[in-house]
Design a protein around this motif. Structure first.
Motif, PDB file in Angstrom:
ATOM      1  N   ASN A  56      -3.918 -11.573  72.715  1.00 43.57           N
ATOM      2  CA  ASN A  56      -2.890 -10.558  72.473  1.00 43.57           C
ATOM      3  C   ASN A  56      -1.522 -11.214  72.287  1.00 43.57           C
ATOM      4  O   ASN A  56      -1.198 -12.217  72.926  1.00 43.57           O
ATOM      5  CB  ASN A  56      -2.797  -9.579  73.638  1.00 43.57           C
ATOM      6  CG  ASN A  56      -3.963  -8.617  73.714  1.00 43.57           C
ATOM      7  OD1 ASN A  56      -4.170  -7.996  74.750  1.00 43.57           O
ATOM      8  ND2 ASN A  56      -4.740  -8.474  72.657  1.00 43.57           N
ATOM      9  N   PHE A  57      -0.712 -10.616  71.414  1.00 41.60           N
ATOM     10  CA  PHE A  57       0.685 -10.984  71.248  1.00 41.60           C
ATOM     11  C   PHE A  57       1.546  -9.861  71.821  1.00 41.60           C
ATOM     12  O   PHE A  57       1.169  -8.689  71.745  1.00 41.60           O
ATOM     13  CB  PHE A  57       1.043 -11.166  69.766  1.00 41.60           C
ATOM     14  CG  PHE A  57       0.374 -12.331  69.102  1.00 41.60           C
ATOM     15  CD1 PHE A  57       1.039 -13.545  68.957  1.00 41.60           C
ATOM     16  CD2 PHE A  57      -0.919 -12.229  68.614  1.00 41.60           C
ATOM     17  CE1 PHE A  57       0.428 -14.622  68.334  1.00 41.60           C
ATOM     18  CE2 PHE A  57      -1.543 -13.302  67.992  1.00 41.60           C
ATOM     19  CZ  PHE A  57      -0.862 -14.500  67.847  1.00 41.60           C
ATOM     20  N   VAL A  58       2.677 -10.214  72.396  1.00 38.40           N
ATOM     21  CA  VAL A  58       3.627  -9.231  72.902  1.00 38.40           C
ATOM     22  C   VAL A  58       4.983  -9.541  72.274  1.00 38.40           C
ATOM     23  O   VAL A  58       5.467 -10.671  72.365  1.00 38.40           O
ATOM     24  CB  VAL A  58       3.740  -9.275  74.438  1.00 38.40           C
ATOM     25  CG1 VAL A  58       4.721  -8.209  74.923  1.00 38.40           C
ATOM     26  CG2 VAL A  58       2.381  -9.074  75.094  1.00 38.40           C
ATOM     27  N   PHE A  59       5.597  -8.536  71.651  1.00 40.57           N
ATOM     28  CA  PHE A  59       6.914  -8.719  71.038  1.00 40.57           C
ATOM     29  C   PHE A  59       7.939  -7.921  71.826  1.00 40.57           C
ATOM     30  O   PHE A  59       7.787  -6.712  72.032  1.00 40.57           O
ATOM     31  CB  PHE A  59       6.912  -8.258  69.585  1.00 40.57           C
ATOM     32  CG  PHE A  59       8.244  -8.446  68.901  1.00 40.57           C
ATOM     33  CD1 PHE A  59       8.682  -9.716  68.557  1.00 40.57           C
ATOM     34  CD2 PHE A  59       9.064  -7.364  68.620  1.00 40.57           C
ATOM     35  CE1 PHE A  59       9.924  -9.904  67.949  1.00 40.57           C
ATOM     36  CE2 PHE A  59      10.299  -7.539  68.010  1.00 40.57           C
ATOM     37  CZ  PHE A  59      10.726  -8.821  67.669  1.00 40.57           C
ATOM     38  N   ILE A  60       8.993  -8.601  72.289  1.00 39.50           N
ATOM     39  CA  ILE A  60      10.044  -7.972  73.084  1.00 39.50           C
ATOM     40  C   ILE A  60      11.362  -8.050  72.319  1.00 39.50           C
ATOM     41  O   ILE A  60      11.905  -9.137  72.124  1.00 39.50           O
ATOM     42  CB  ILE A  60      10.234  -8.663  74.451  1.00 39.50           C
ATOM     43  CG1 ILE A  60       8.907  -8.824  75.184  1.00 39.50           C
ATOM     44  CG2 ILE A  60      11.242  -7.899  75.292  1.00 39.50           C
ATOM     45  CD1 ILE A  60       8.314  -7.525  75.665  1.00 39.50           C
ATOM     46  N   LYS A  91      16.096 -10.406  54.510  1.00 36.01           N
ATOM     47  CA  LYS A  91      14.857  -9.941  53.888  1.00 36.01           C
ATOM     48  C   LYS A  91      13.705  -9.815  54.882  1.00 36.01           C
ATOM     49  O   LYS A  91      12.750  -9.075  54.636  1.00 36.01           O
ATOM     50  CB  LYS A  91      14.452 -10.892  52.755  1.00 36.01           C
ATOM     51  CG  LYS A  91      15.334 -10.790  51.521  1.00 36.01           C
ATOM     52  CD  LYS A  91      14.805 -11.674  50.406  1.00 36.01           C
ATOM     53  CE  LYS A  91      15.674 -11.539  49.154  1.00 36.01           C
ATOM     54  NZ  LYS A  91      15.181 -12.385  48.048  1.00 36.01           N
ATOM     55  N   THR A  92      13.794 -10.549  55.985  1.00 34.30           N
ATOM     56  CA  THR A  92      12.722 -10.472  56.977  1.00 34.30           C
ATOM     57  C   THR A  92      13.092  -9.605  58.181  1.00 34.30           C
ATOM     58  O   THR A  92      12.265  -9.397  59.065  1.00 34.30           O
ATOM     59  CB  THR A  92      12.342 -11.887  57.477  1.00 34.30           C
ATOM     60  OG1 THR A  92      13.519 -12.547  57.950  1.00 34.30           O
ATOM     61  CG2 THR A  92      11.707 -12.692  56.364  1.00 34.30           C
ATOM     62  N   ARG A  93      14.326  -9.091  58.212  1.00 33.18           N
ATOM     63  CA  ARG A  93      14.735  -8.250  59.335  1.00 33.18           C
ATOM     64  C   ARG A  93      13.833  -7.017  59.520  1.00 33.18           C
ATOM     65  O   ARG A  93      13.557  -6.622  60.658  1.00 33.18           O
ATOM     66  CB  ARG A  93      16.199  -7.825  59.179  1.00 33.18           C
ATOM     67  CG  ARG A  93      16.760  -7.096  60.392  1.00 33.18           C
ATOM     68  CD  ARG A  93      18.268  -6.966  60.296  1.00 33.18           C
ATOM     69  NE  ARG A  93      18.907  -8.270  60.323  1.00 33.18           N
ATOM     70  CZ  ARG A  93      19.085  -8.992  61.430  1.00 33.18           C
ATOM     71  NH1 ARG A  93      18.676  -8.523  62.594  1.00 33.18           N
ATOM     72  NH2 ARG A  93      19.684 -10.161  61.375  1.00 33.18           N
ATOM     73  N   PRO A  94      13.358  -6.385  58.426  1.00 33.98           N
ATOM     74  CA  PRO A  94      12.451  -5.239  58.609  1.00 33.98           C
ATOM     75  C   PRO A  94      11.185  -5.583  59.386  1.00 33.98           C
ATOM     76  O   PRO A  94      10.559  -4.696  59.983  1.00 33.98           O
ATOM     77  CB  PRO A  94      12.124  -4.822  57.166  1.00 33.98           C
ATOM     78  CG  PRO A  94      13.304  -5.259  56.374  1.00 33.98           C
ATOM     79  CD  PRO A  94      13.734  -6.552  57.010  1.00 33.98           C
ATOM     80  N   LEU A  95      10.801  -6.861  59.393  1.00 34.31           N
ATOM     81  CA  LEU A  95       9.618  -7.264  60.152  1.00 34.31           C
ATOM     82  C   LEU A  95       9.815  -7.015  61.641  1.00 34.31           C
ATOM     83  O   LEU A  95       8.881  -6.636  62.347  1.00 34.31           O
ATOM     84  CB  LEU A  95       9.327  -8.751  59.921  1.00 34.31           C
ATOM     85  CG  LEU A  95       9.043  -9.193  58.488  1.00 34.31           C
ATOM     86  CD1 LEU A  95       8.875 -10.709  58.435  1.00 34.31           C
ATOM     87  CD2 LEU A  95       7.817  -8.496  57.935  1.00 34.31           C
ATOM     88  N   LEU A  96      11.040  -7.230  62.124  1.00 35.10           N
ATOM     89  CA  LEU A  96      11.321  -7.021  63.548  1.00 35.10           C
ATOM     90  C   LEU A  96      11.158  -5.554  63.923  1.00 35.10           C
ATOM     91  O   LEU A  96      10.665  -5.229  65.005  1.00 35.10           O
ATOM     92  CB  LEU A  96      12.735  -7.503  63.881  1.00 35.10           C
ATOM     93  CG  LEU A  96      13.032  -8.976  63.587  1.00 35.10           C
ATOM     94  CD1 LEU A  96      14.480  -9.297  63.936  1.00 35.10           C
ATOM     95  CD2 LEU A  96      12.081  -9.883  64.348  1.00 35.10           C
ATOM     96  N   ALA A  97      11.566  -4.667  63.008  1.00 33.02           N
ATOM     97  CA  ALA A  97      11.414  -3.230  63.260  1.00 33.02           C
ATOM     98  C   ALA A  97       9.936  -2.862  63.326  1.00 33.02           C
ATOM     99  O   ALA A  97       9.518  -2.061  64.174  1.00 33.02           O
ATOM    100  CB  ALA A  97      12.118  -2.431  62.167  1.00 33.02           C
ATOM    101  N   LEU A  98       9.127  -3.449  62.444  1.00 30.35           N
ATOM    102  CA  LEU A  98       7.686  -3.169  62.450  1.00 30.35           C
ATOM    103  C   LEU A  98       7.037  -3.657  63.737  1.00 30.35           C
ATOM    104  O   LEU A  98       6.234  -2.956  64.348  1.00 30.35           O
ATOM    105  CB  LEU A  98       7.013  -3.838  61.251  1.00 30.35           C
ATOM    106  CG  LEU A  98       7.262  -3.214  59.878  1.00 30.35           C
ATOM    107  CD1 LEU A  98       6.626  -4.070  58.795  1.00 30.35           C
ATOM    108  CD2 LEU A  98       6.708  -1.790  59.822  1.00 30.35           C
ATOM    109  N   SER A 100       8.438  -4.047  66.556  1.00 28.31           N
ATOM    110  CA  SER A 100       8.975  -3.310  67.705  1.00 28.31           C
ATOM    111  C   SER A 100       8.280  -1.966  67.902  1.00 28.31           C
ATOM    112  O   SER A 100       8.455  -1.325  68.946  1.00 28.31           O
ATOM    113  CB  SER A 100      10.483  -3.089  67.543  1.00 28.31           C
ATOM    114  OG  SER A 100      11.166  -4.315  67.492  1.00 28.31           O
ATOM    115  N   GLU A 101       7.512  -1.521  66.898  1.00 31.29           N
ATOM    116  CA  GLU A 101       6.857  -0.210  67.002  1.00 31.29           C
ATOM    117  C   GLU A 101       5.824  -0.183  68.111  1.00 31.29           C
ATOM    118  O   GLU A 101       5.608   0.841  68.758  1.00 31.29           O
ATOM    119  CB  GLU A 101       6.205   0.147  65.661  1.00 31.29           C
ATOM    120  CG  GLU A 101       7.210   0.455  64.553  1.00 31.29           C
ATOM    121  CD  GLU A 101       6.538   0.715  63.225  1.00 31.29           C
ATOM    122  OE1 GLU A 101       5.285   0.615  63.160  1.00 31.29           O
ATOM    123  OE2 GLU A 101       7.246   1.011  62.243  1.00 31.29           O
TER     124      GLU A 101
END
Length: 267
Positions: A56-60, A91-98, A100-101
């Motif tokens: 598992n990965f965990v994104f904080i 260009k990769t900032r939207p990845l952080l939003a994804l 974070s879901e």
């Protein structure tokens, strides 16, 4: 609850045994990506509980209070990546939003070796002192973020019936933390013997029922201190503390400072 931590390293690896202490609640100004290489653990993110297993990965996101609790596992090994805004392109900032879901990122087994190998490339490059190190680390990190977004899946939830009760109890606490909640009341609410409920909750989450109640209340008190102009007395009442003096004492014990100091420091 502990205050903000200052990070001075991008990557770390740690093997945990039951003899080691659990982490304390903290937050920081960097994004955190946690990968459980082996074993299992319990993750507390804000006021929610997550059971984390190998792979598992965990994104904080930055600024989010969290901690891991290792007591439910005799052994685990994790890889940890902390990176700041300087590593992010527009260009990769939207990845952080994804990412974070969902705090816990599940990846199909077929893609785990690819992502694990990429994590190990980051570890290897981090410990090198070669030309272009920073640029290559940025490339690897962005590749990792992109692949996590591409490969992530919605897992089928299969919580054992015996454990489901614990998550029901934790959800009840999260929804009713402002009320007078006791172990005896929870025992009646969920038709379970007090000692069994207490033992089972600690077994599944790694934290005691009363500790969790306090954790949820303090987490919400911090949110109100940051986001509102309510007085300490008003916040105490909204978070289940009948006495503002007692609330301040508990808050300081968990945070290292008083509610007013916490607000003034802008944490």
């Amino acid at each position: 609850m502990d205050c903000k931590l200052n990070r001075d390293q991008l990557f770390s690896r740690r093997r945990h045994t039951r003899k080691q202490d659990t982490s304390t609640v903290h937050y920081h100004n960097e994004y955190e990506l946690y990968y459980l290489l082996d074993g299992k653990t319990t993750y507390f993110i804000e006021d929610k509980i997550y059971s984390i297993e190998k792979g598992n990965f965990v994104f904080i996101p930055k600024g989010i209070p969290h901690r891991t609790d290792q007591l439910s596992s005799r052994y685990n090994e994790r890889l940890l990546l902390n990176f700041g805004e300087e590593m992010i392109y527009e260009k990769t900032r939207p990845l952080l939003a994804l990412l974070s879901e969902t705090s816990v990122i599940h990846i199909p087994d077929a893609h785990i070796p690819e992502l694990e190998a990429l994590f190990l490339k980051i570890e290897s490059e981090y410990h090198e002192n070669a030309p272009g190190k920073e640029a290559l680390l940025e490339v690897y990190i962005h590749e990792l973020l992109i692949l996590l977004c591409r490969y992530r899946i919605q897992p089928e939830l299969s919580i054992p019936k015996a454990d489901q009760m614990v998550y029901d109890v934790s959800e009840y606490i999260r929804q009713n933390y402002a009320q007078d909640i006791t172990l005896a009341q929870l025992s009646n609410q969920f038709w379970m013997n007090e000692s069994h409920l207490s033992r089972k909750f600690k077994q599944v989450t790694g934290i005691g029922v009363n500790q969790y109640i306090t954790y949820v209340r303090i987490s919400n008190a911090e949110r109100l201190l940051r986001q509102t102009n309510l007085s300490v007395t008003e916040i105490a009442g909204k978070c289940g503390f009948n006495d503002s003096g007692y609330f301040s004492a508990v808050f300081k014990k968990h945070n290292g400072e008083t509610p007013l100091s916490f607000r003034k420091l802008g944490k």
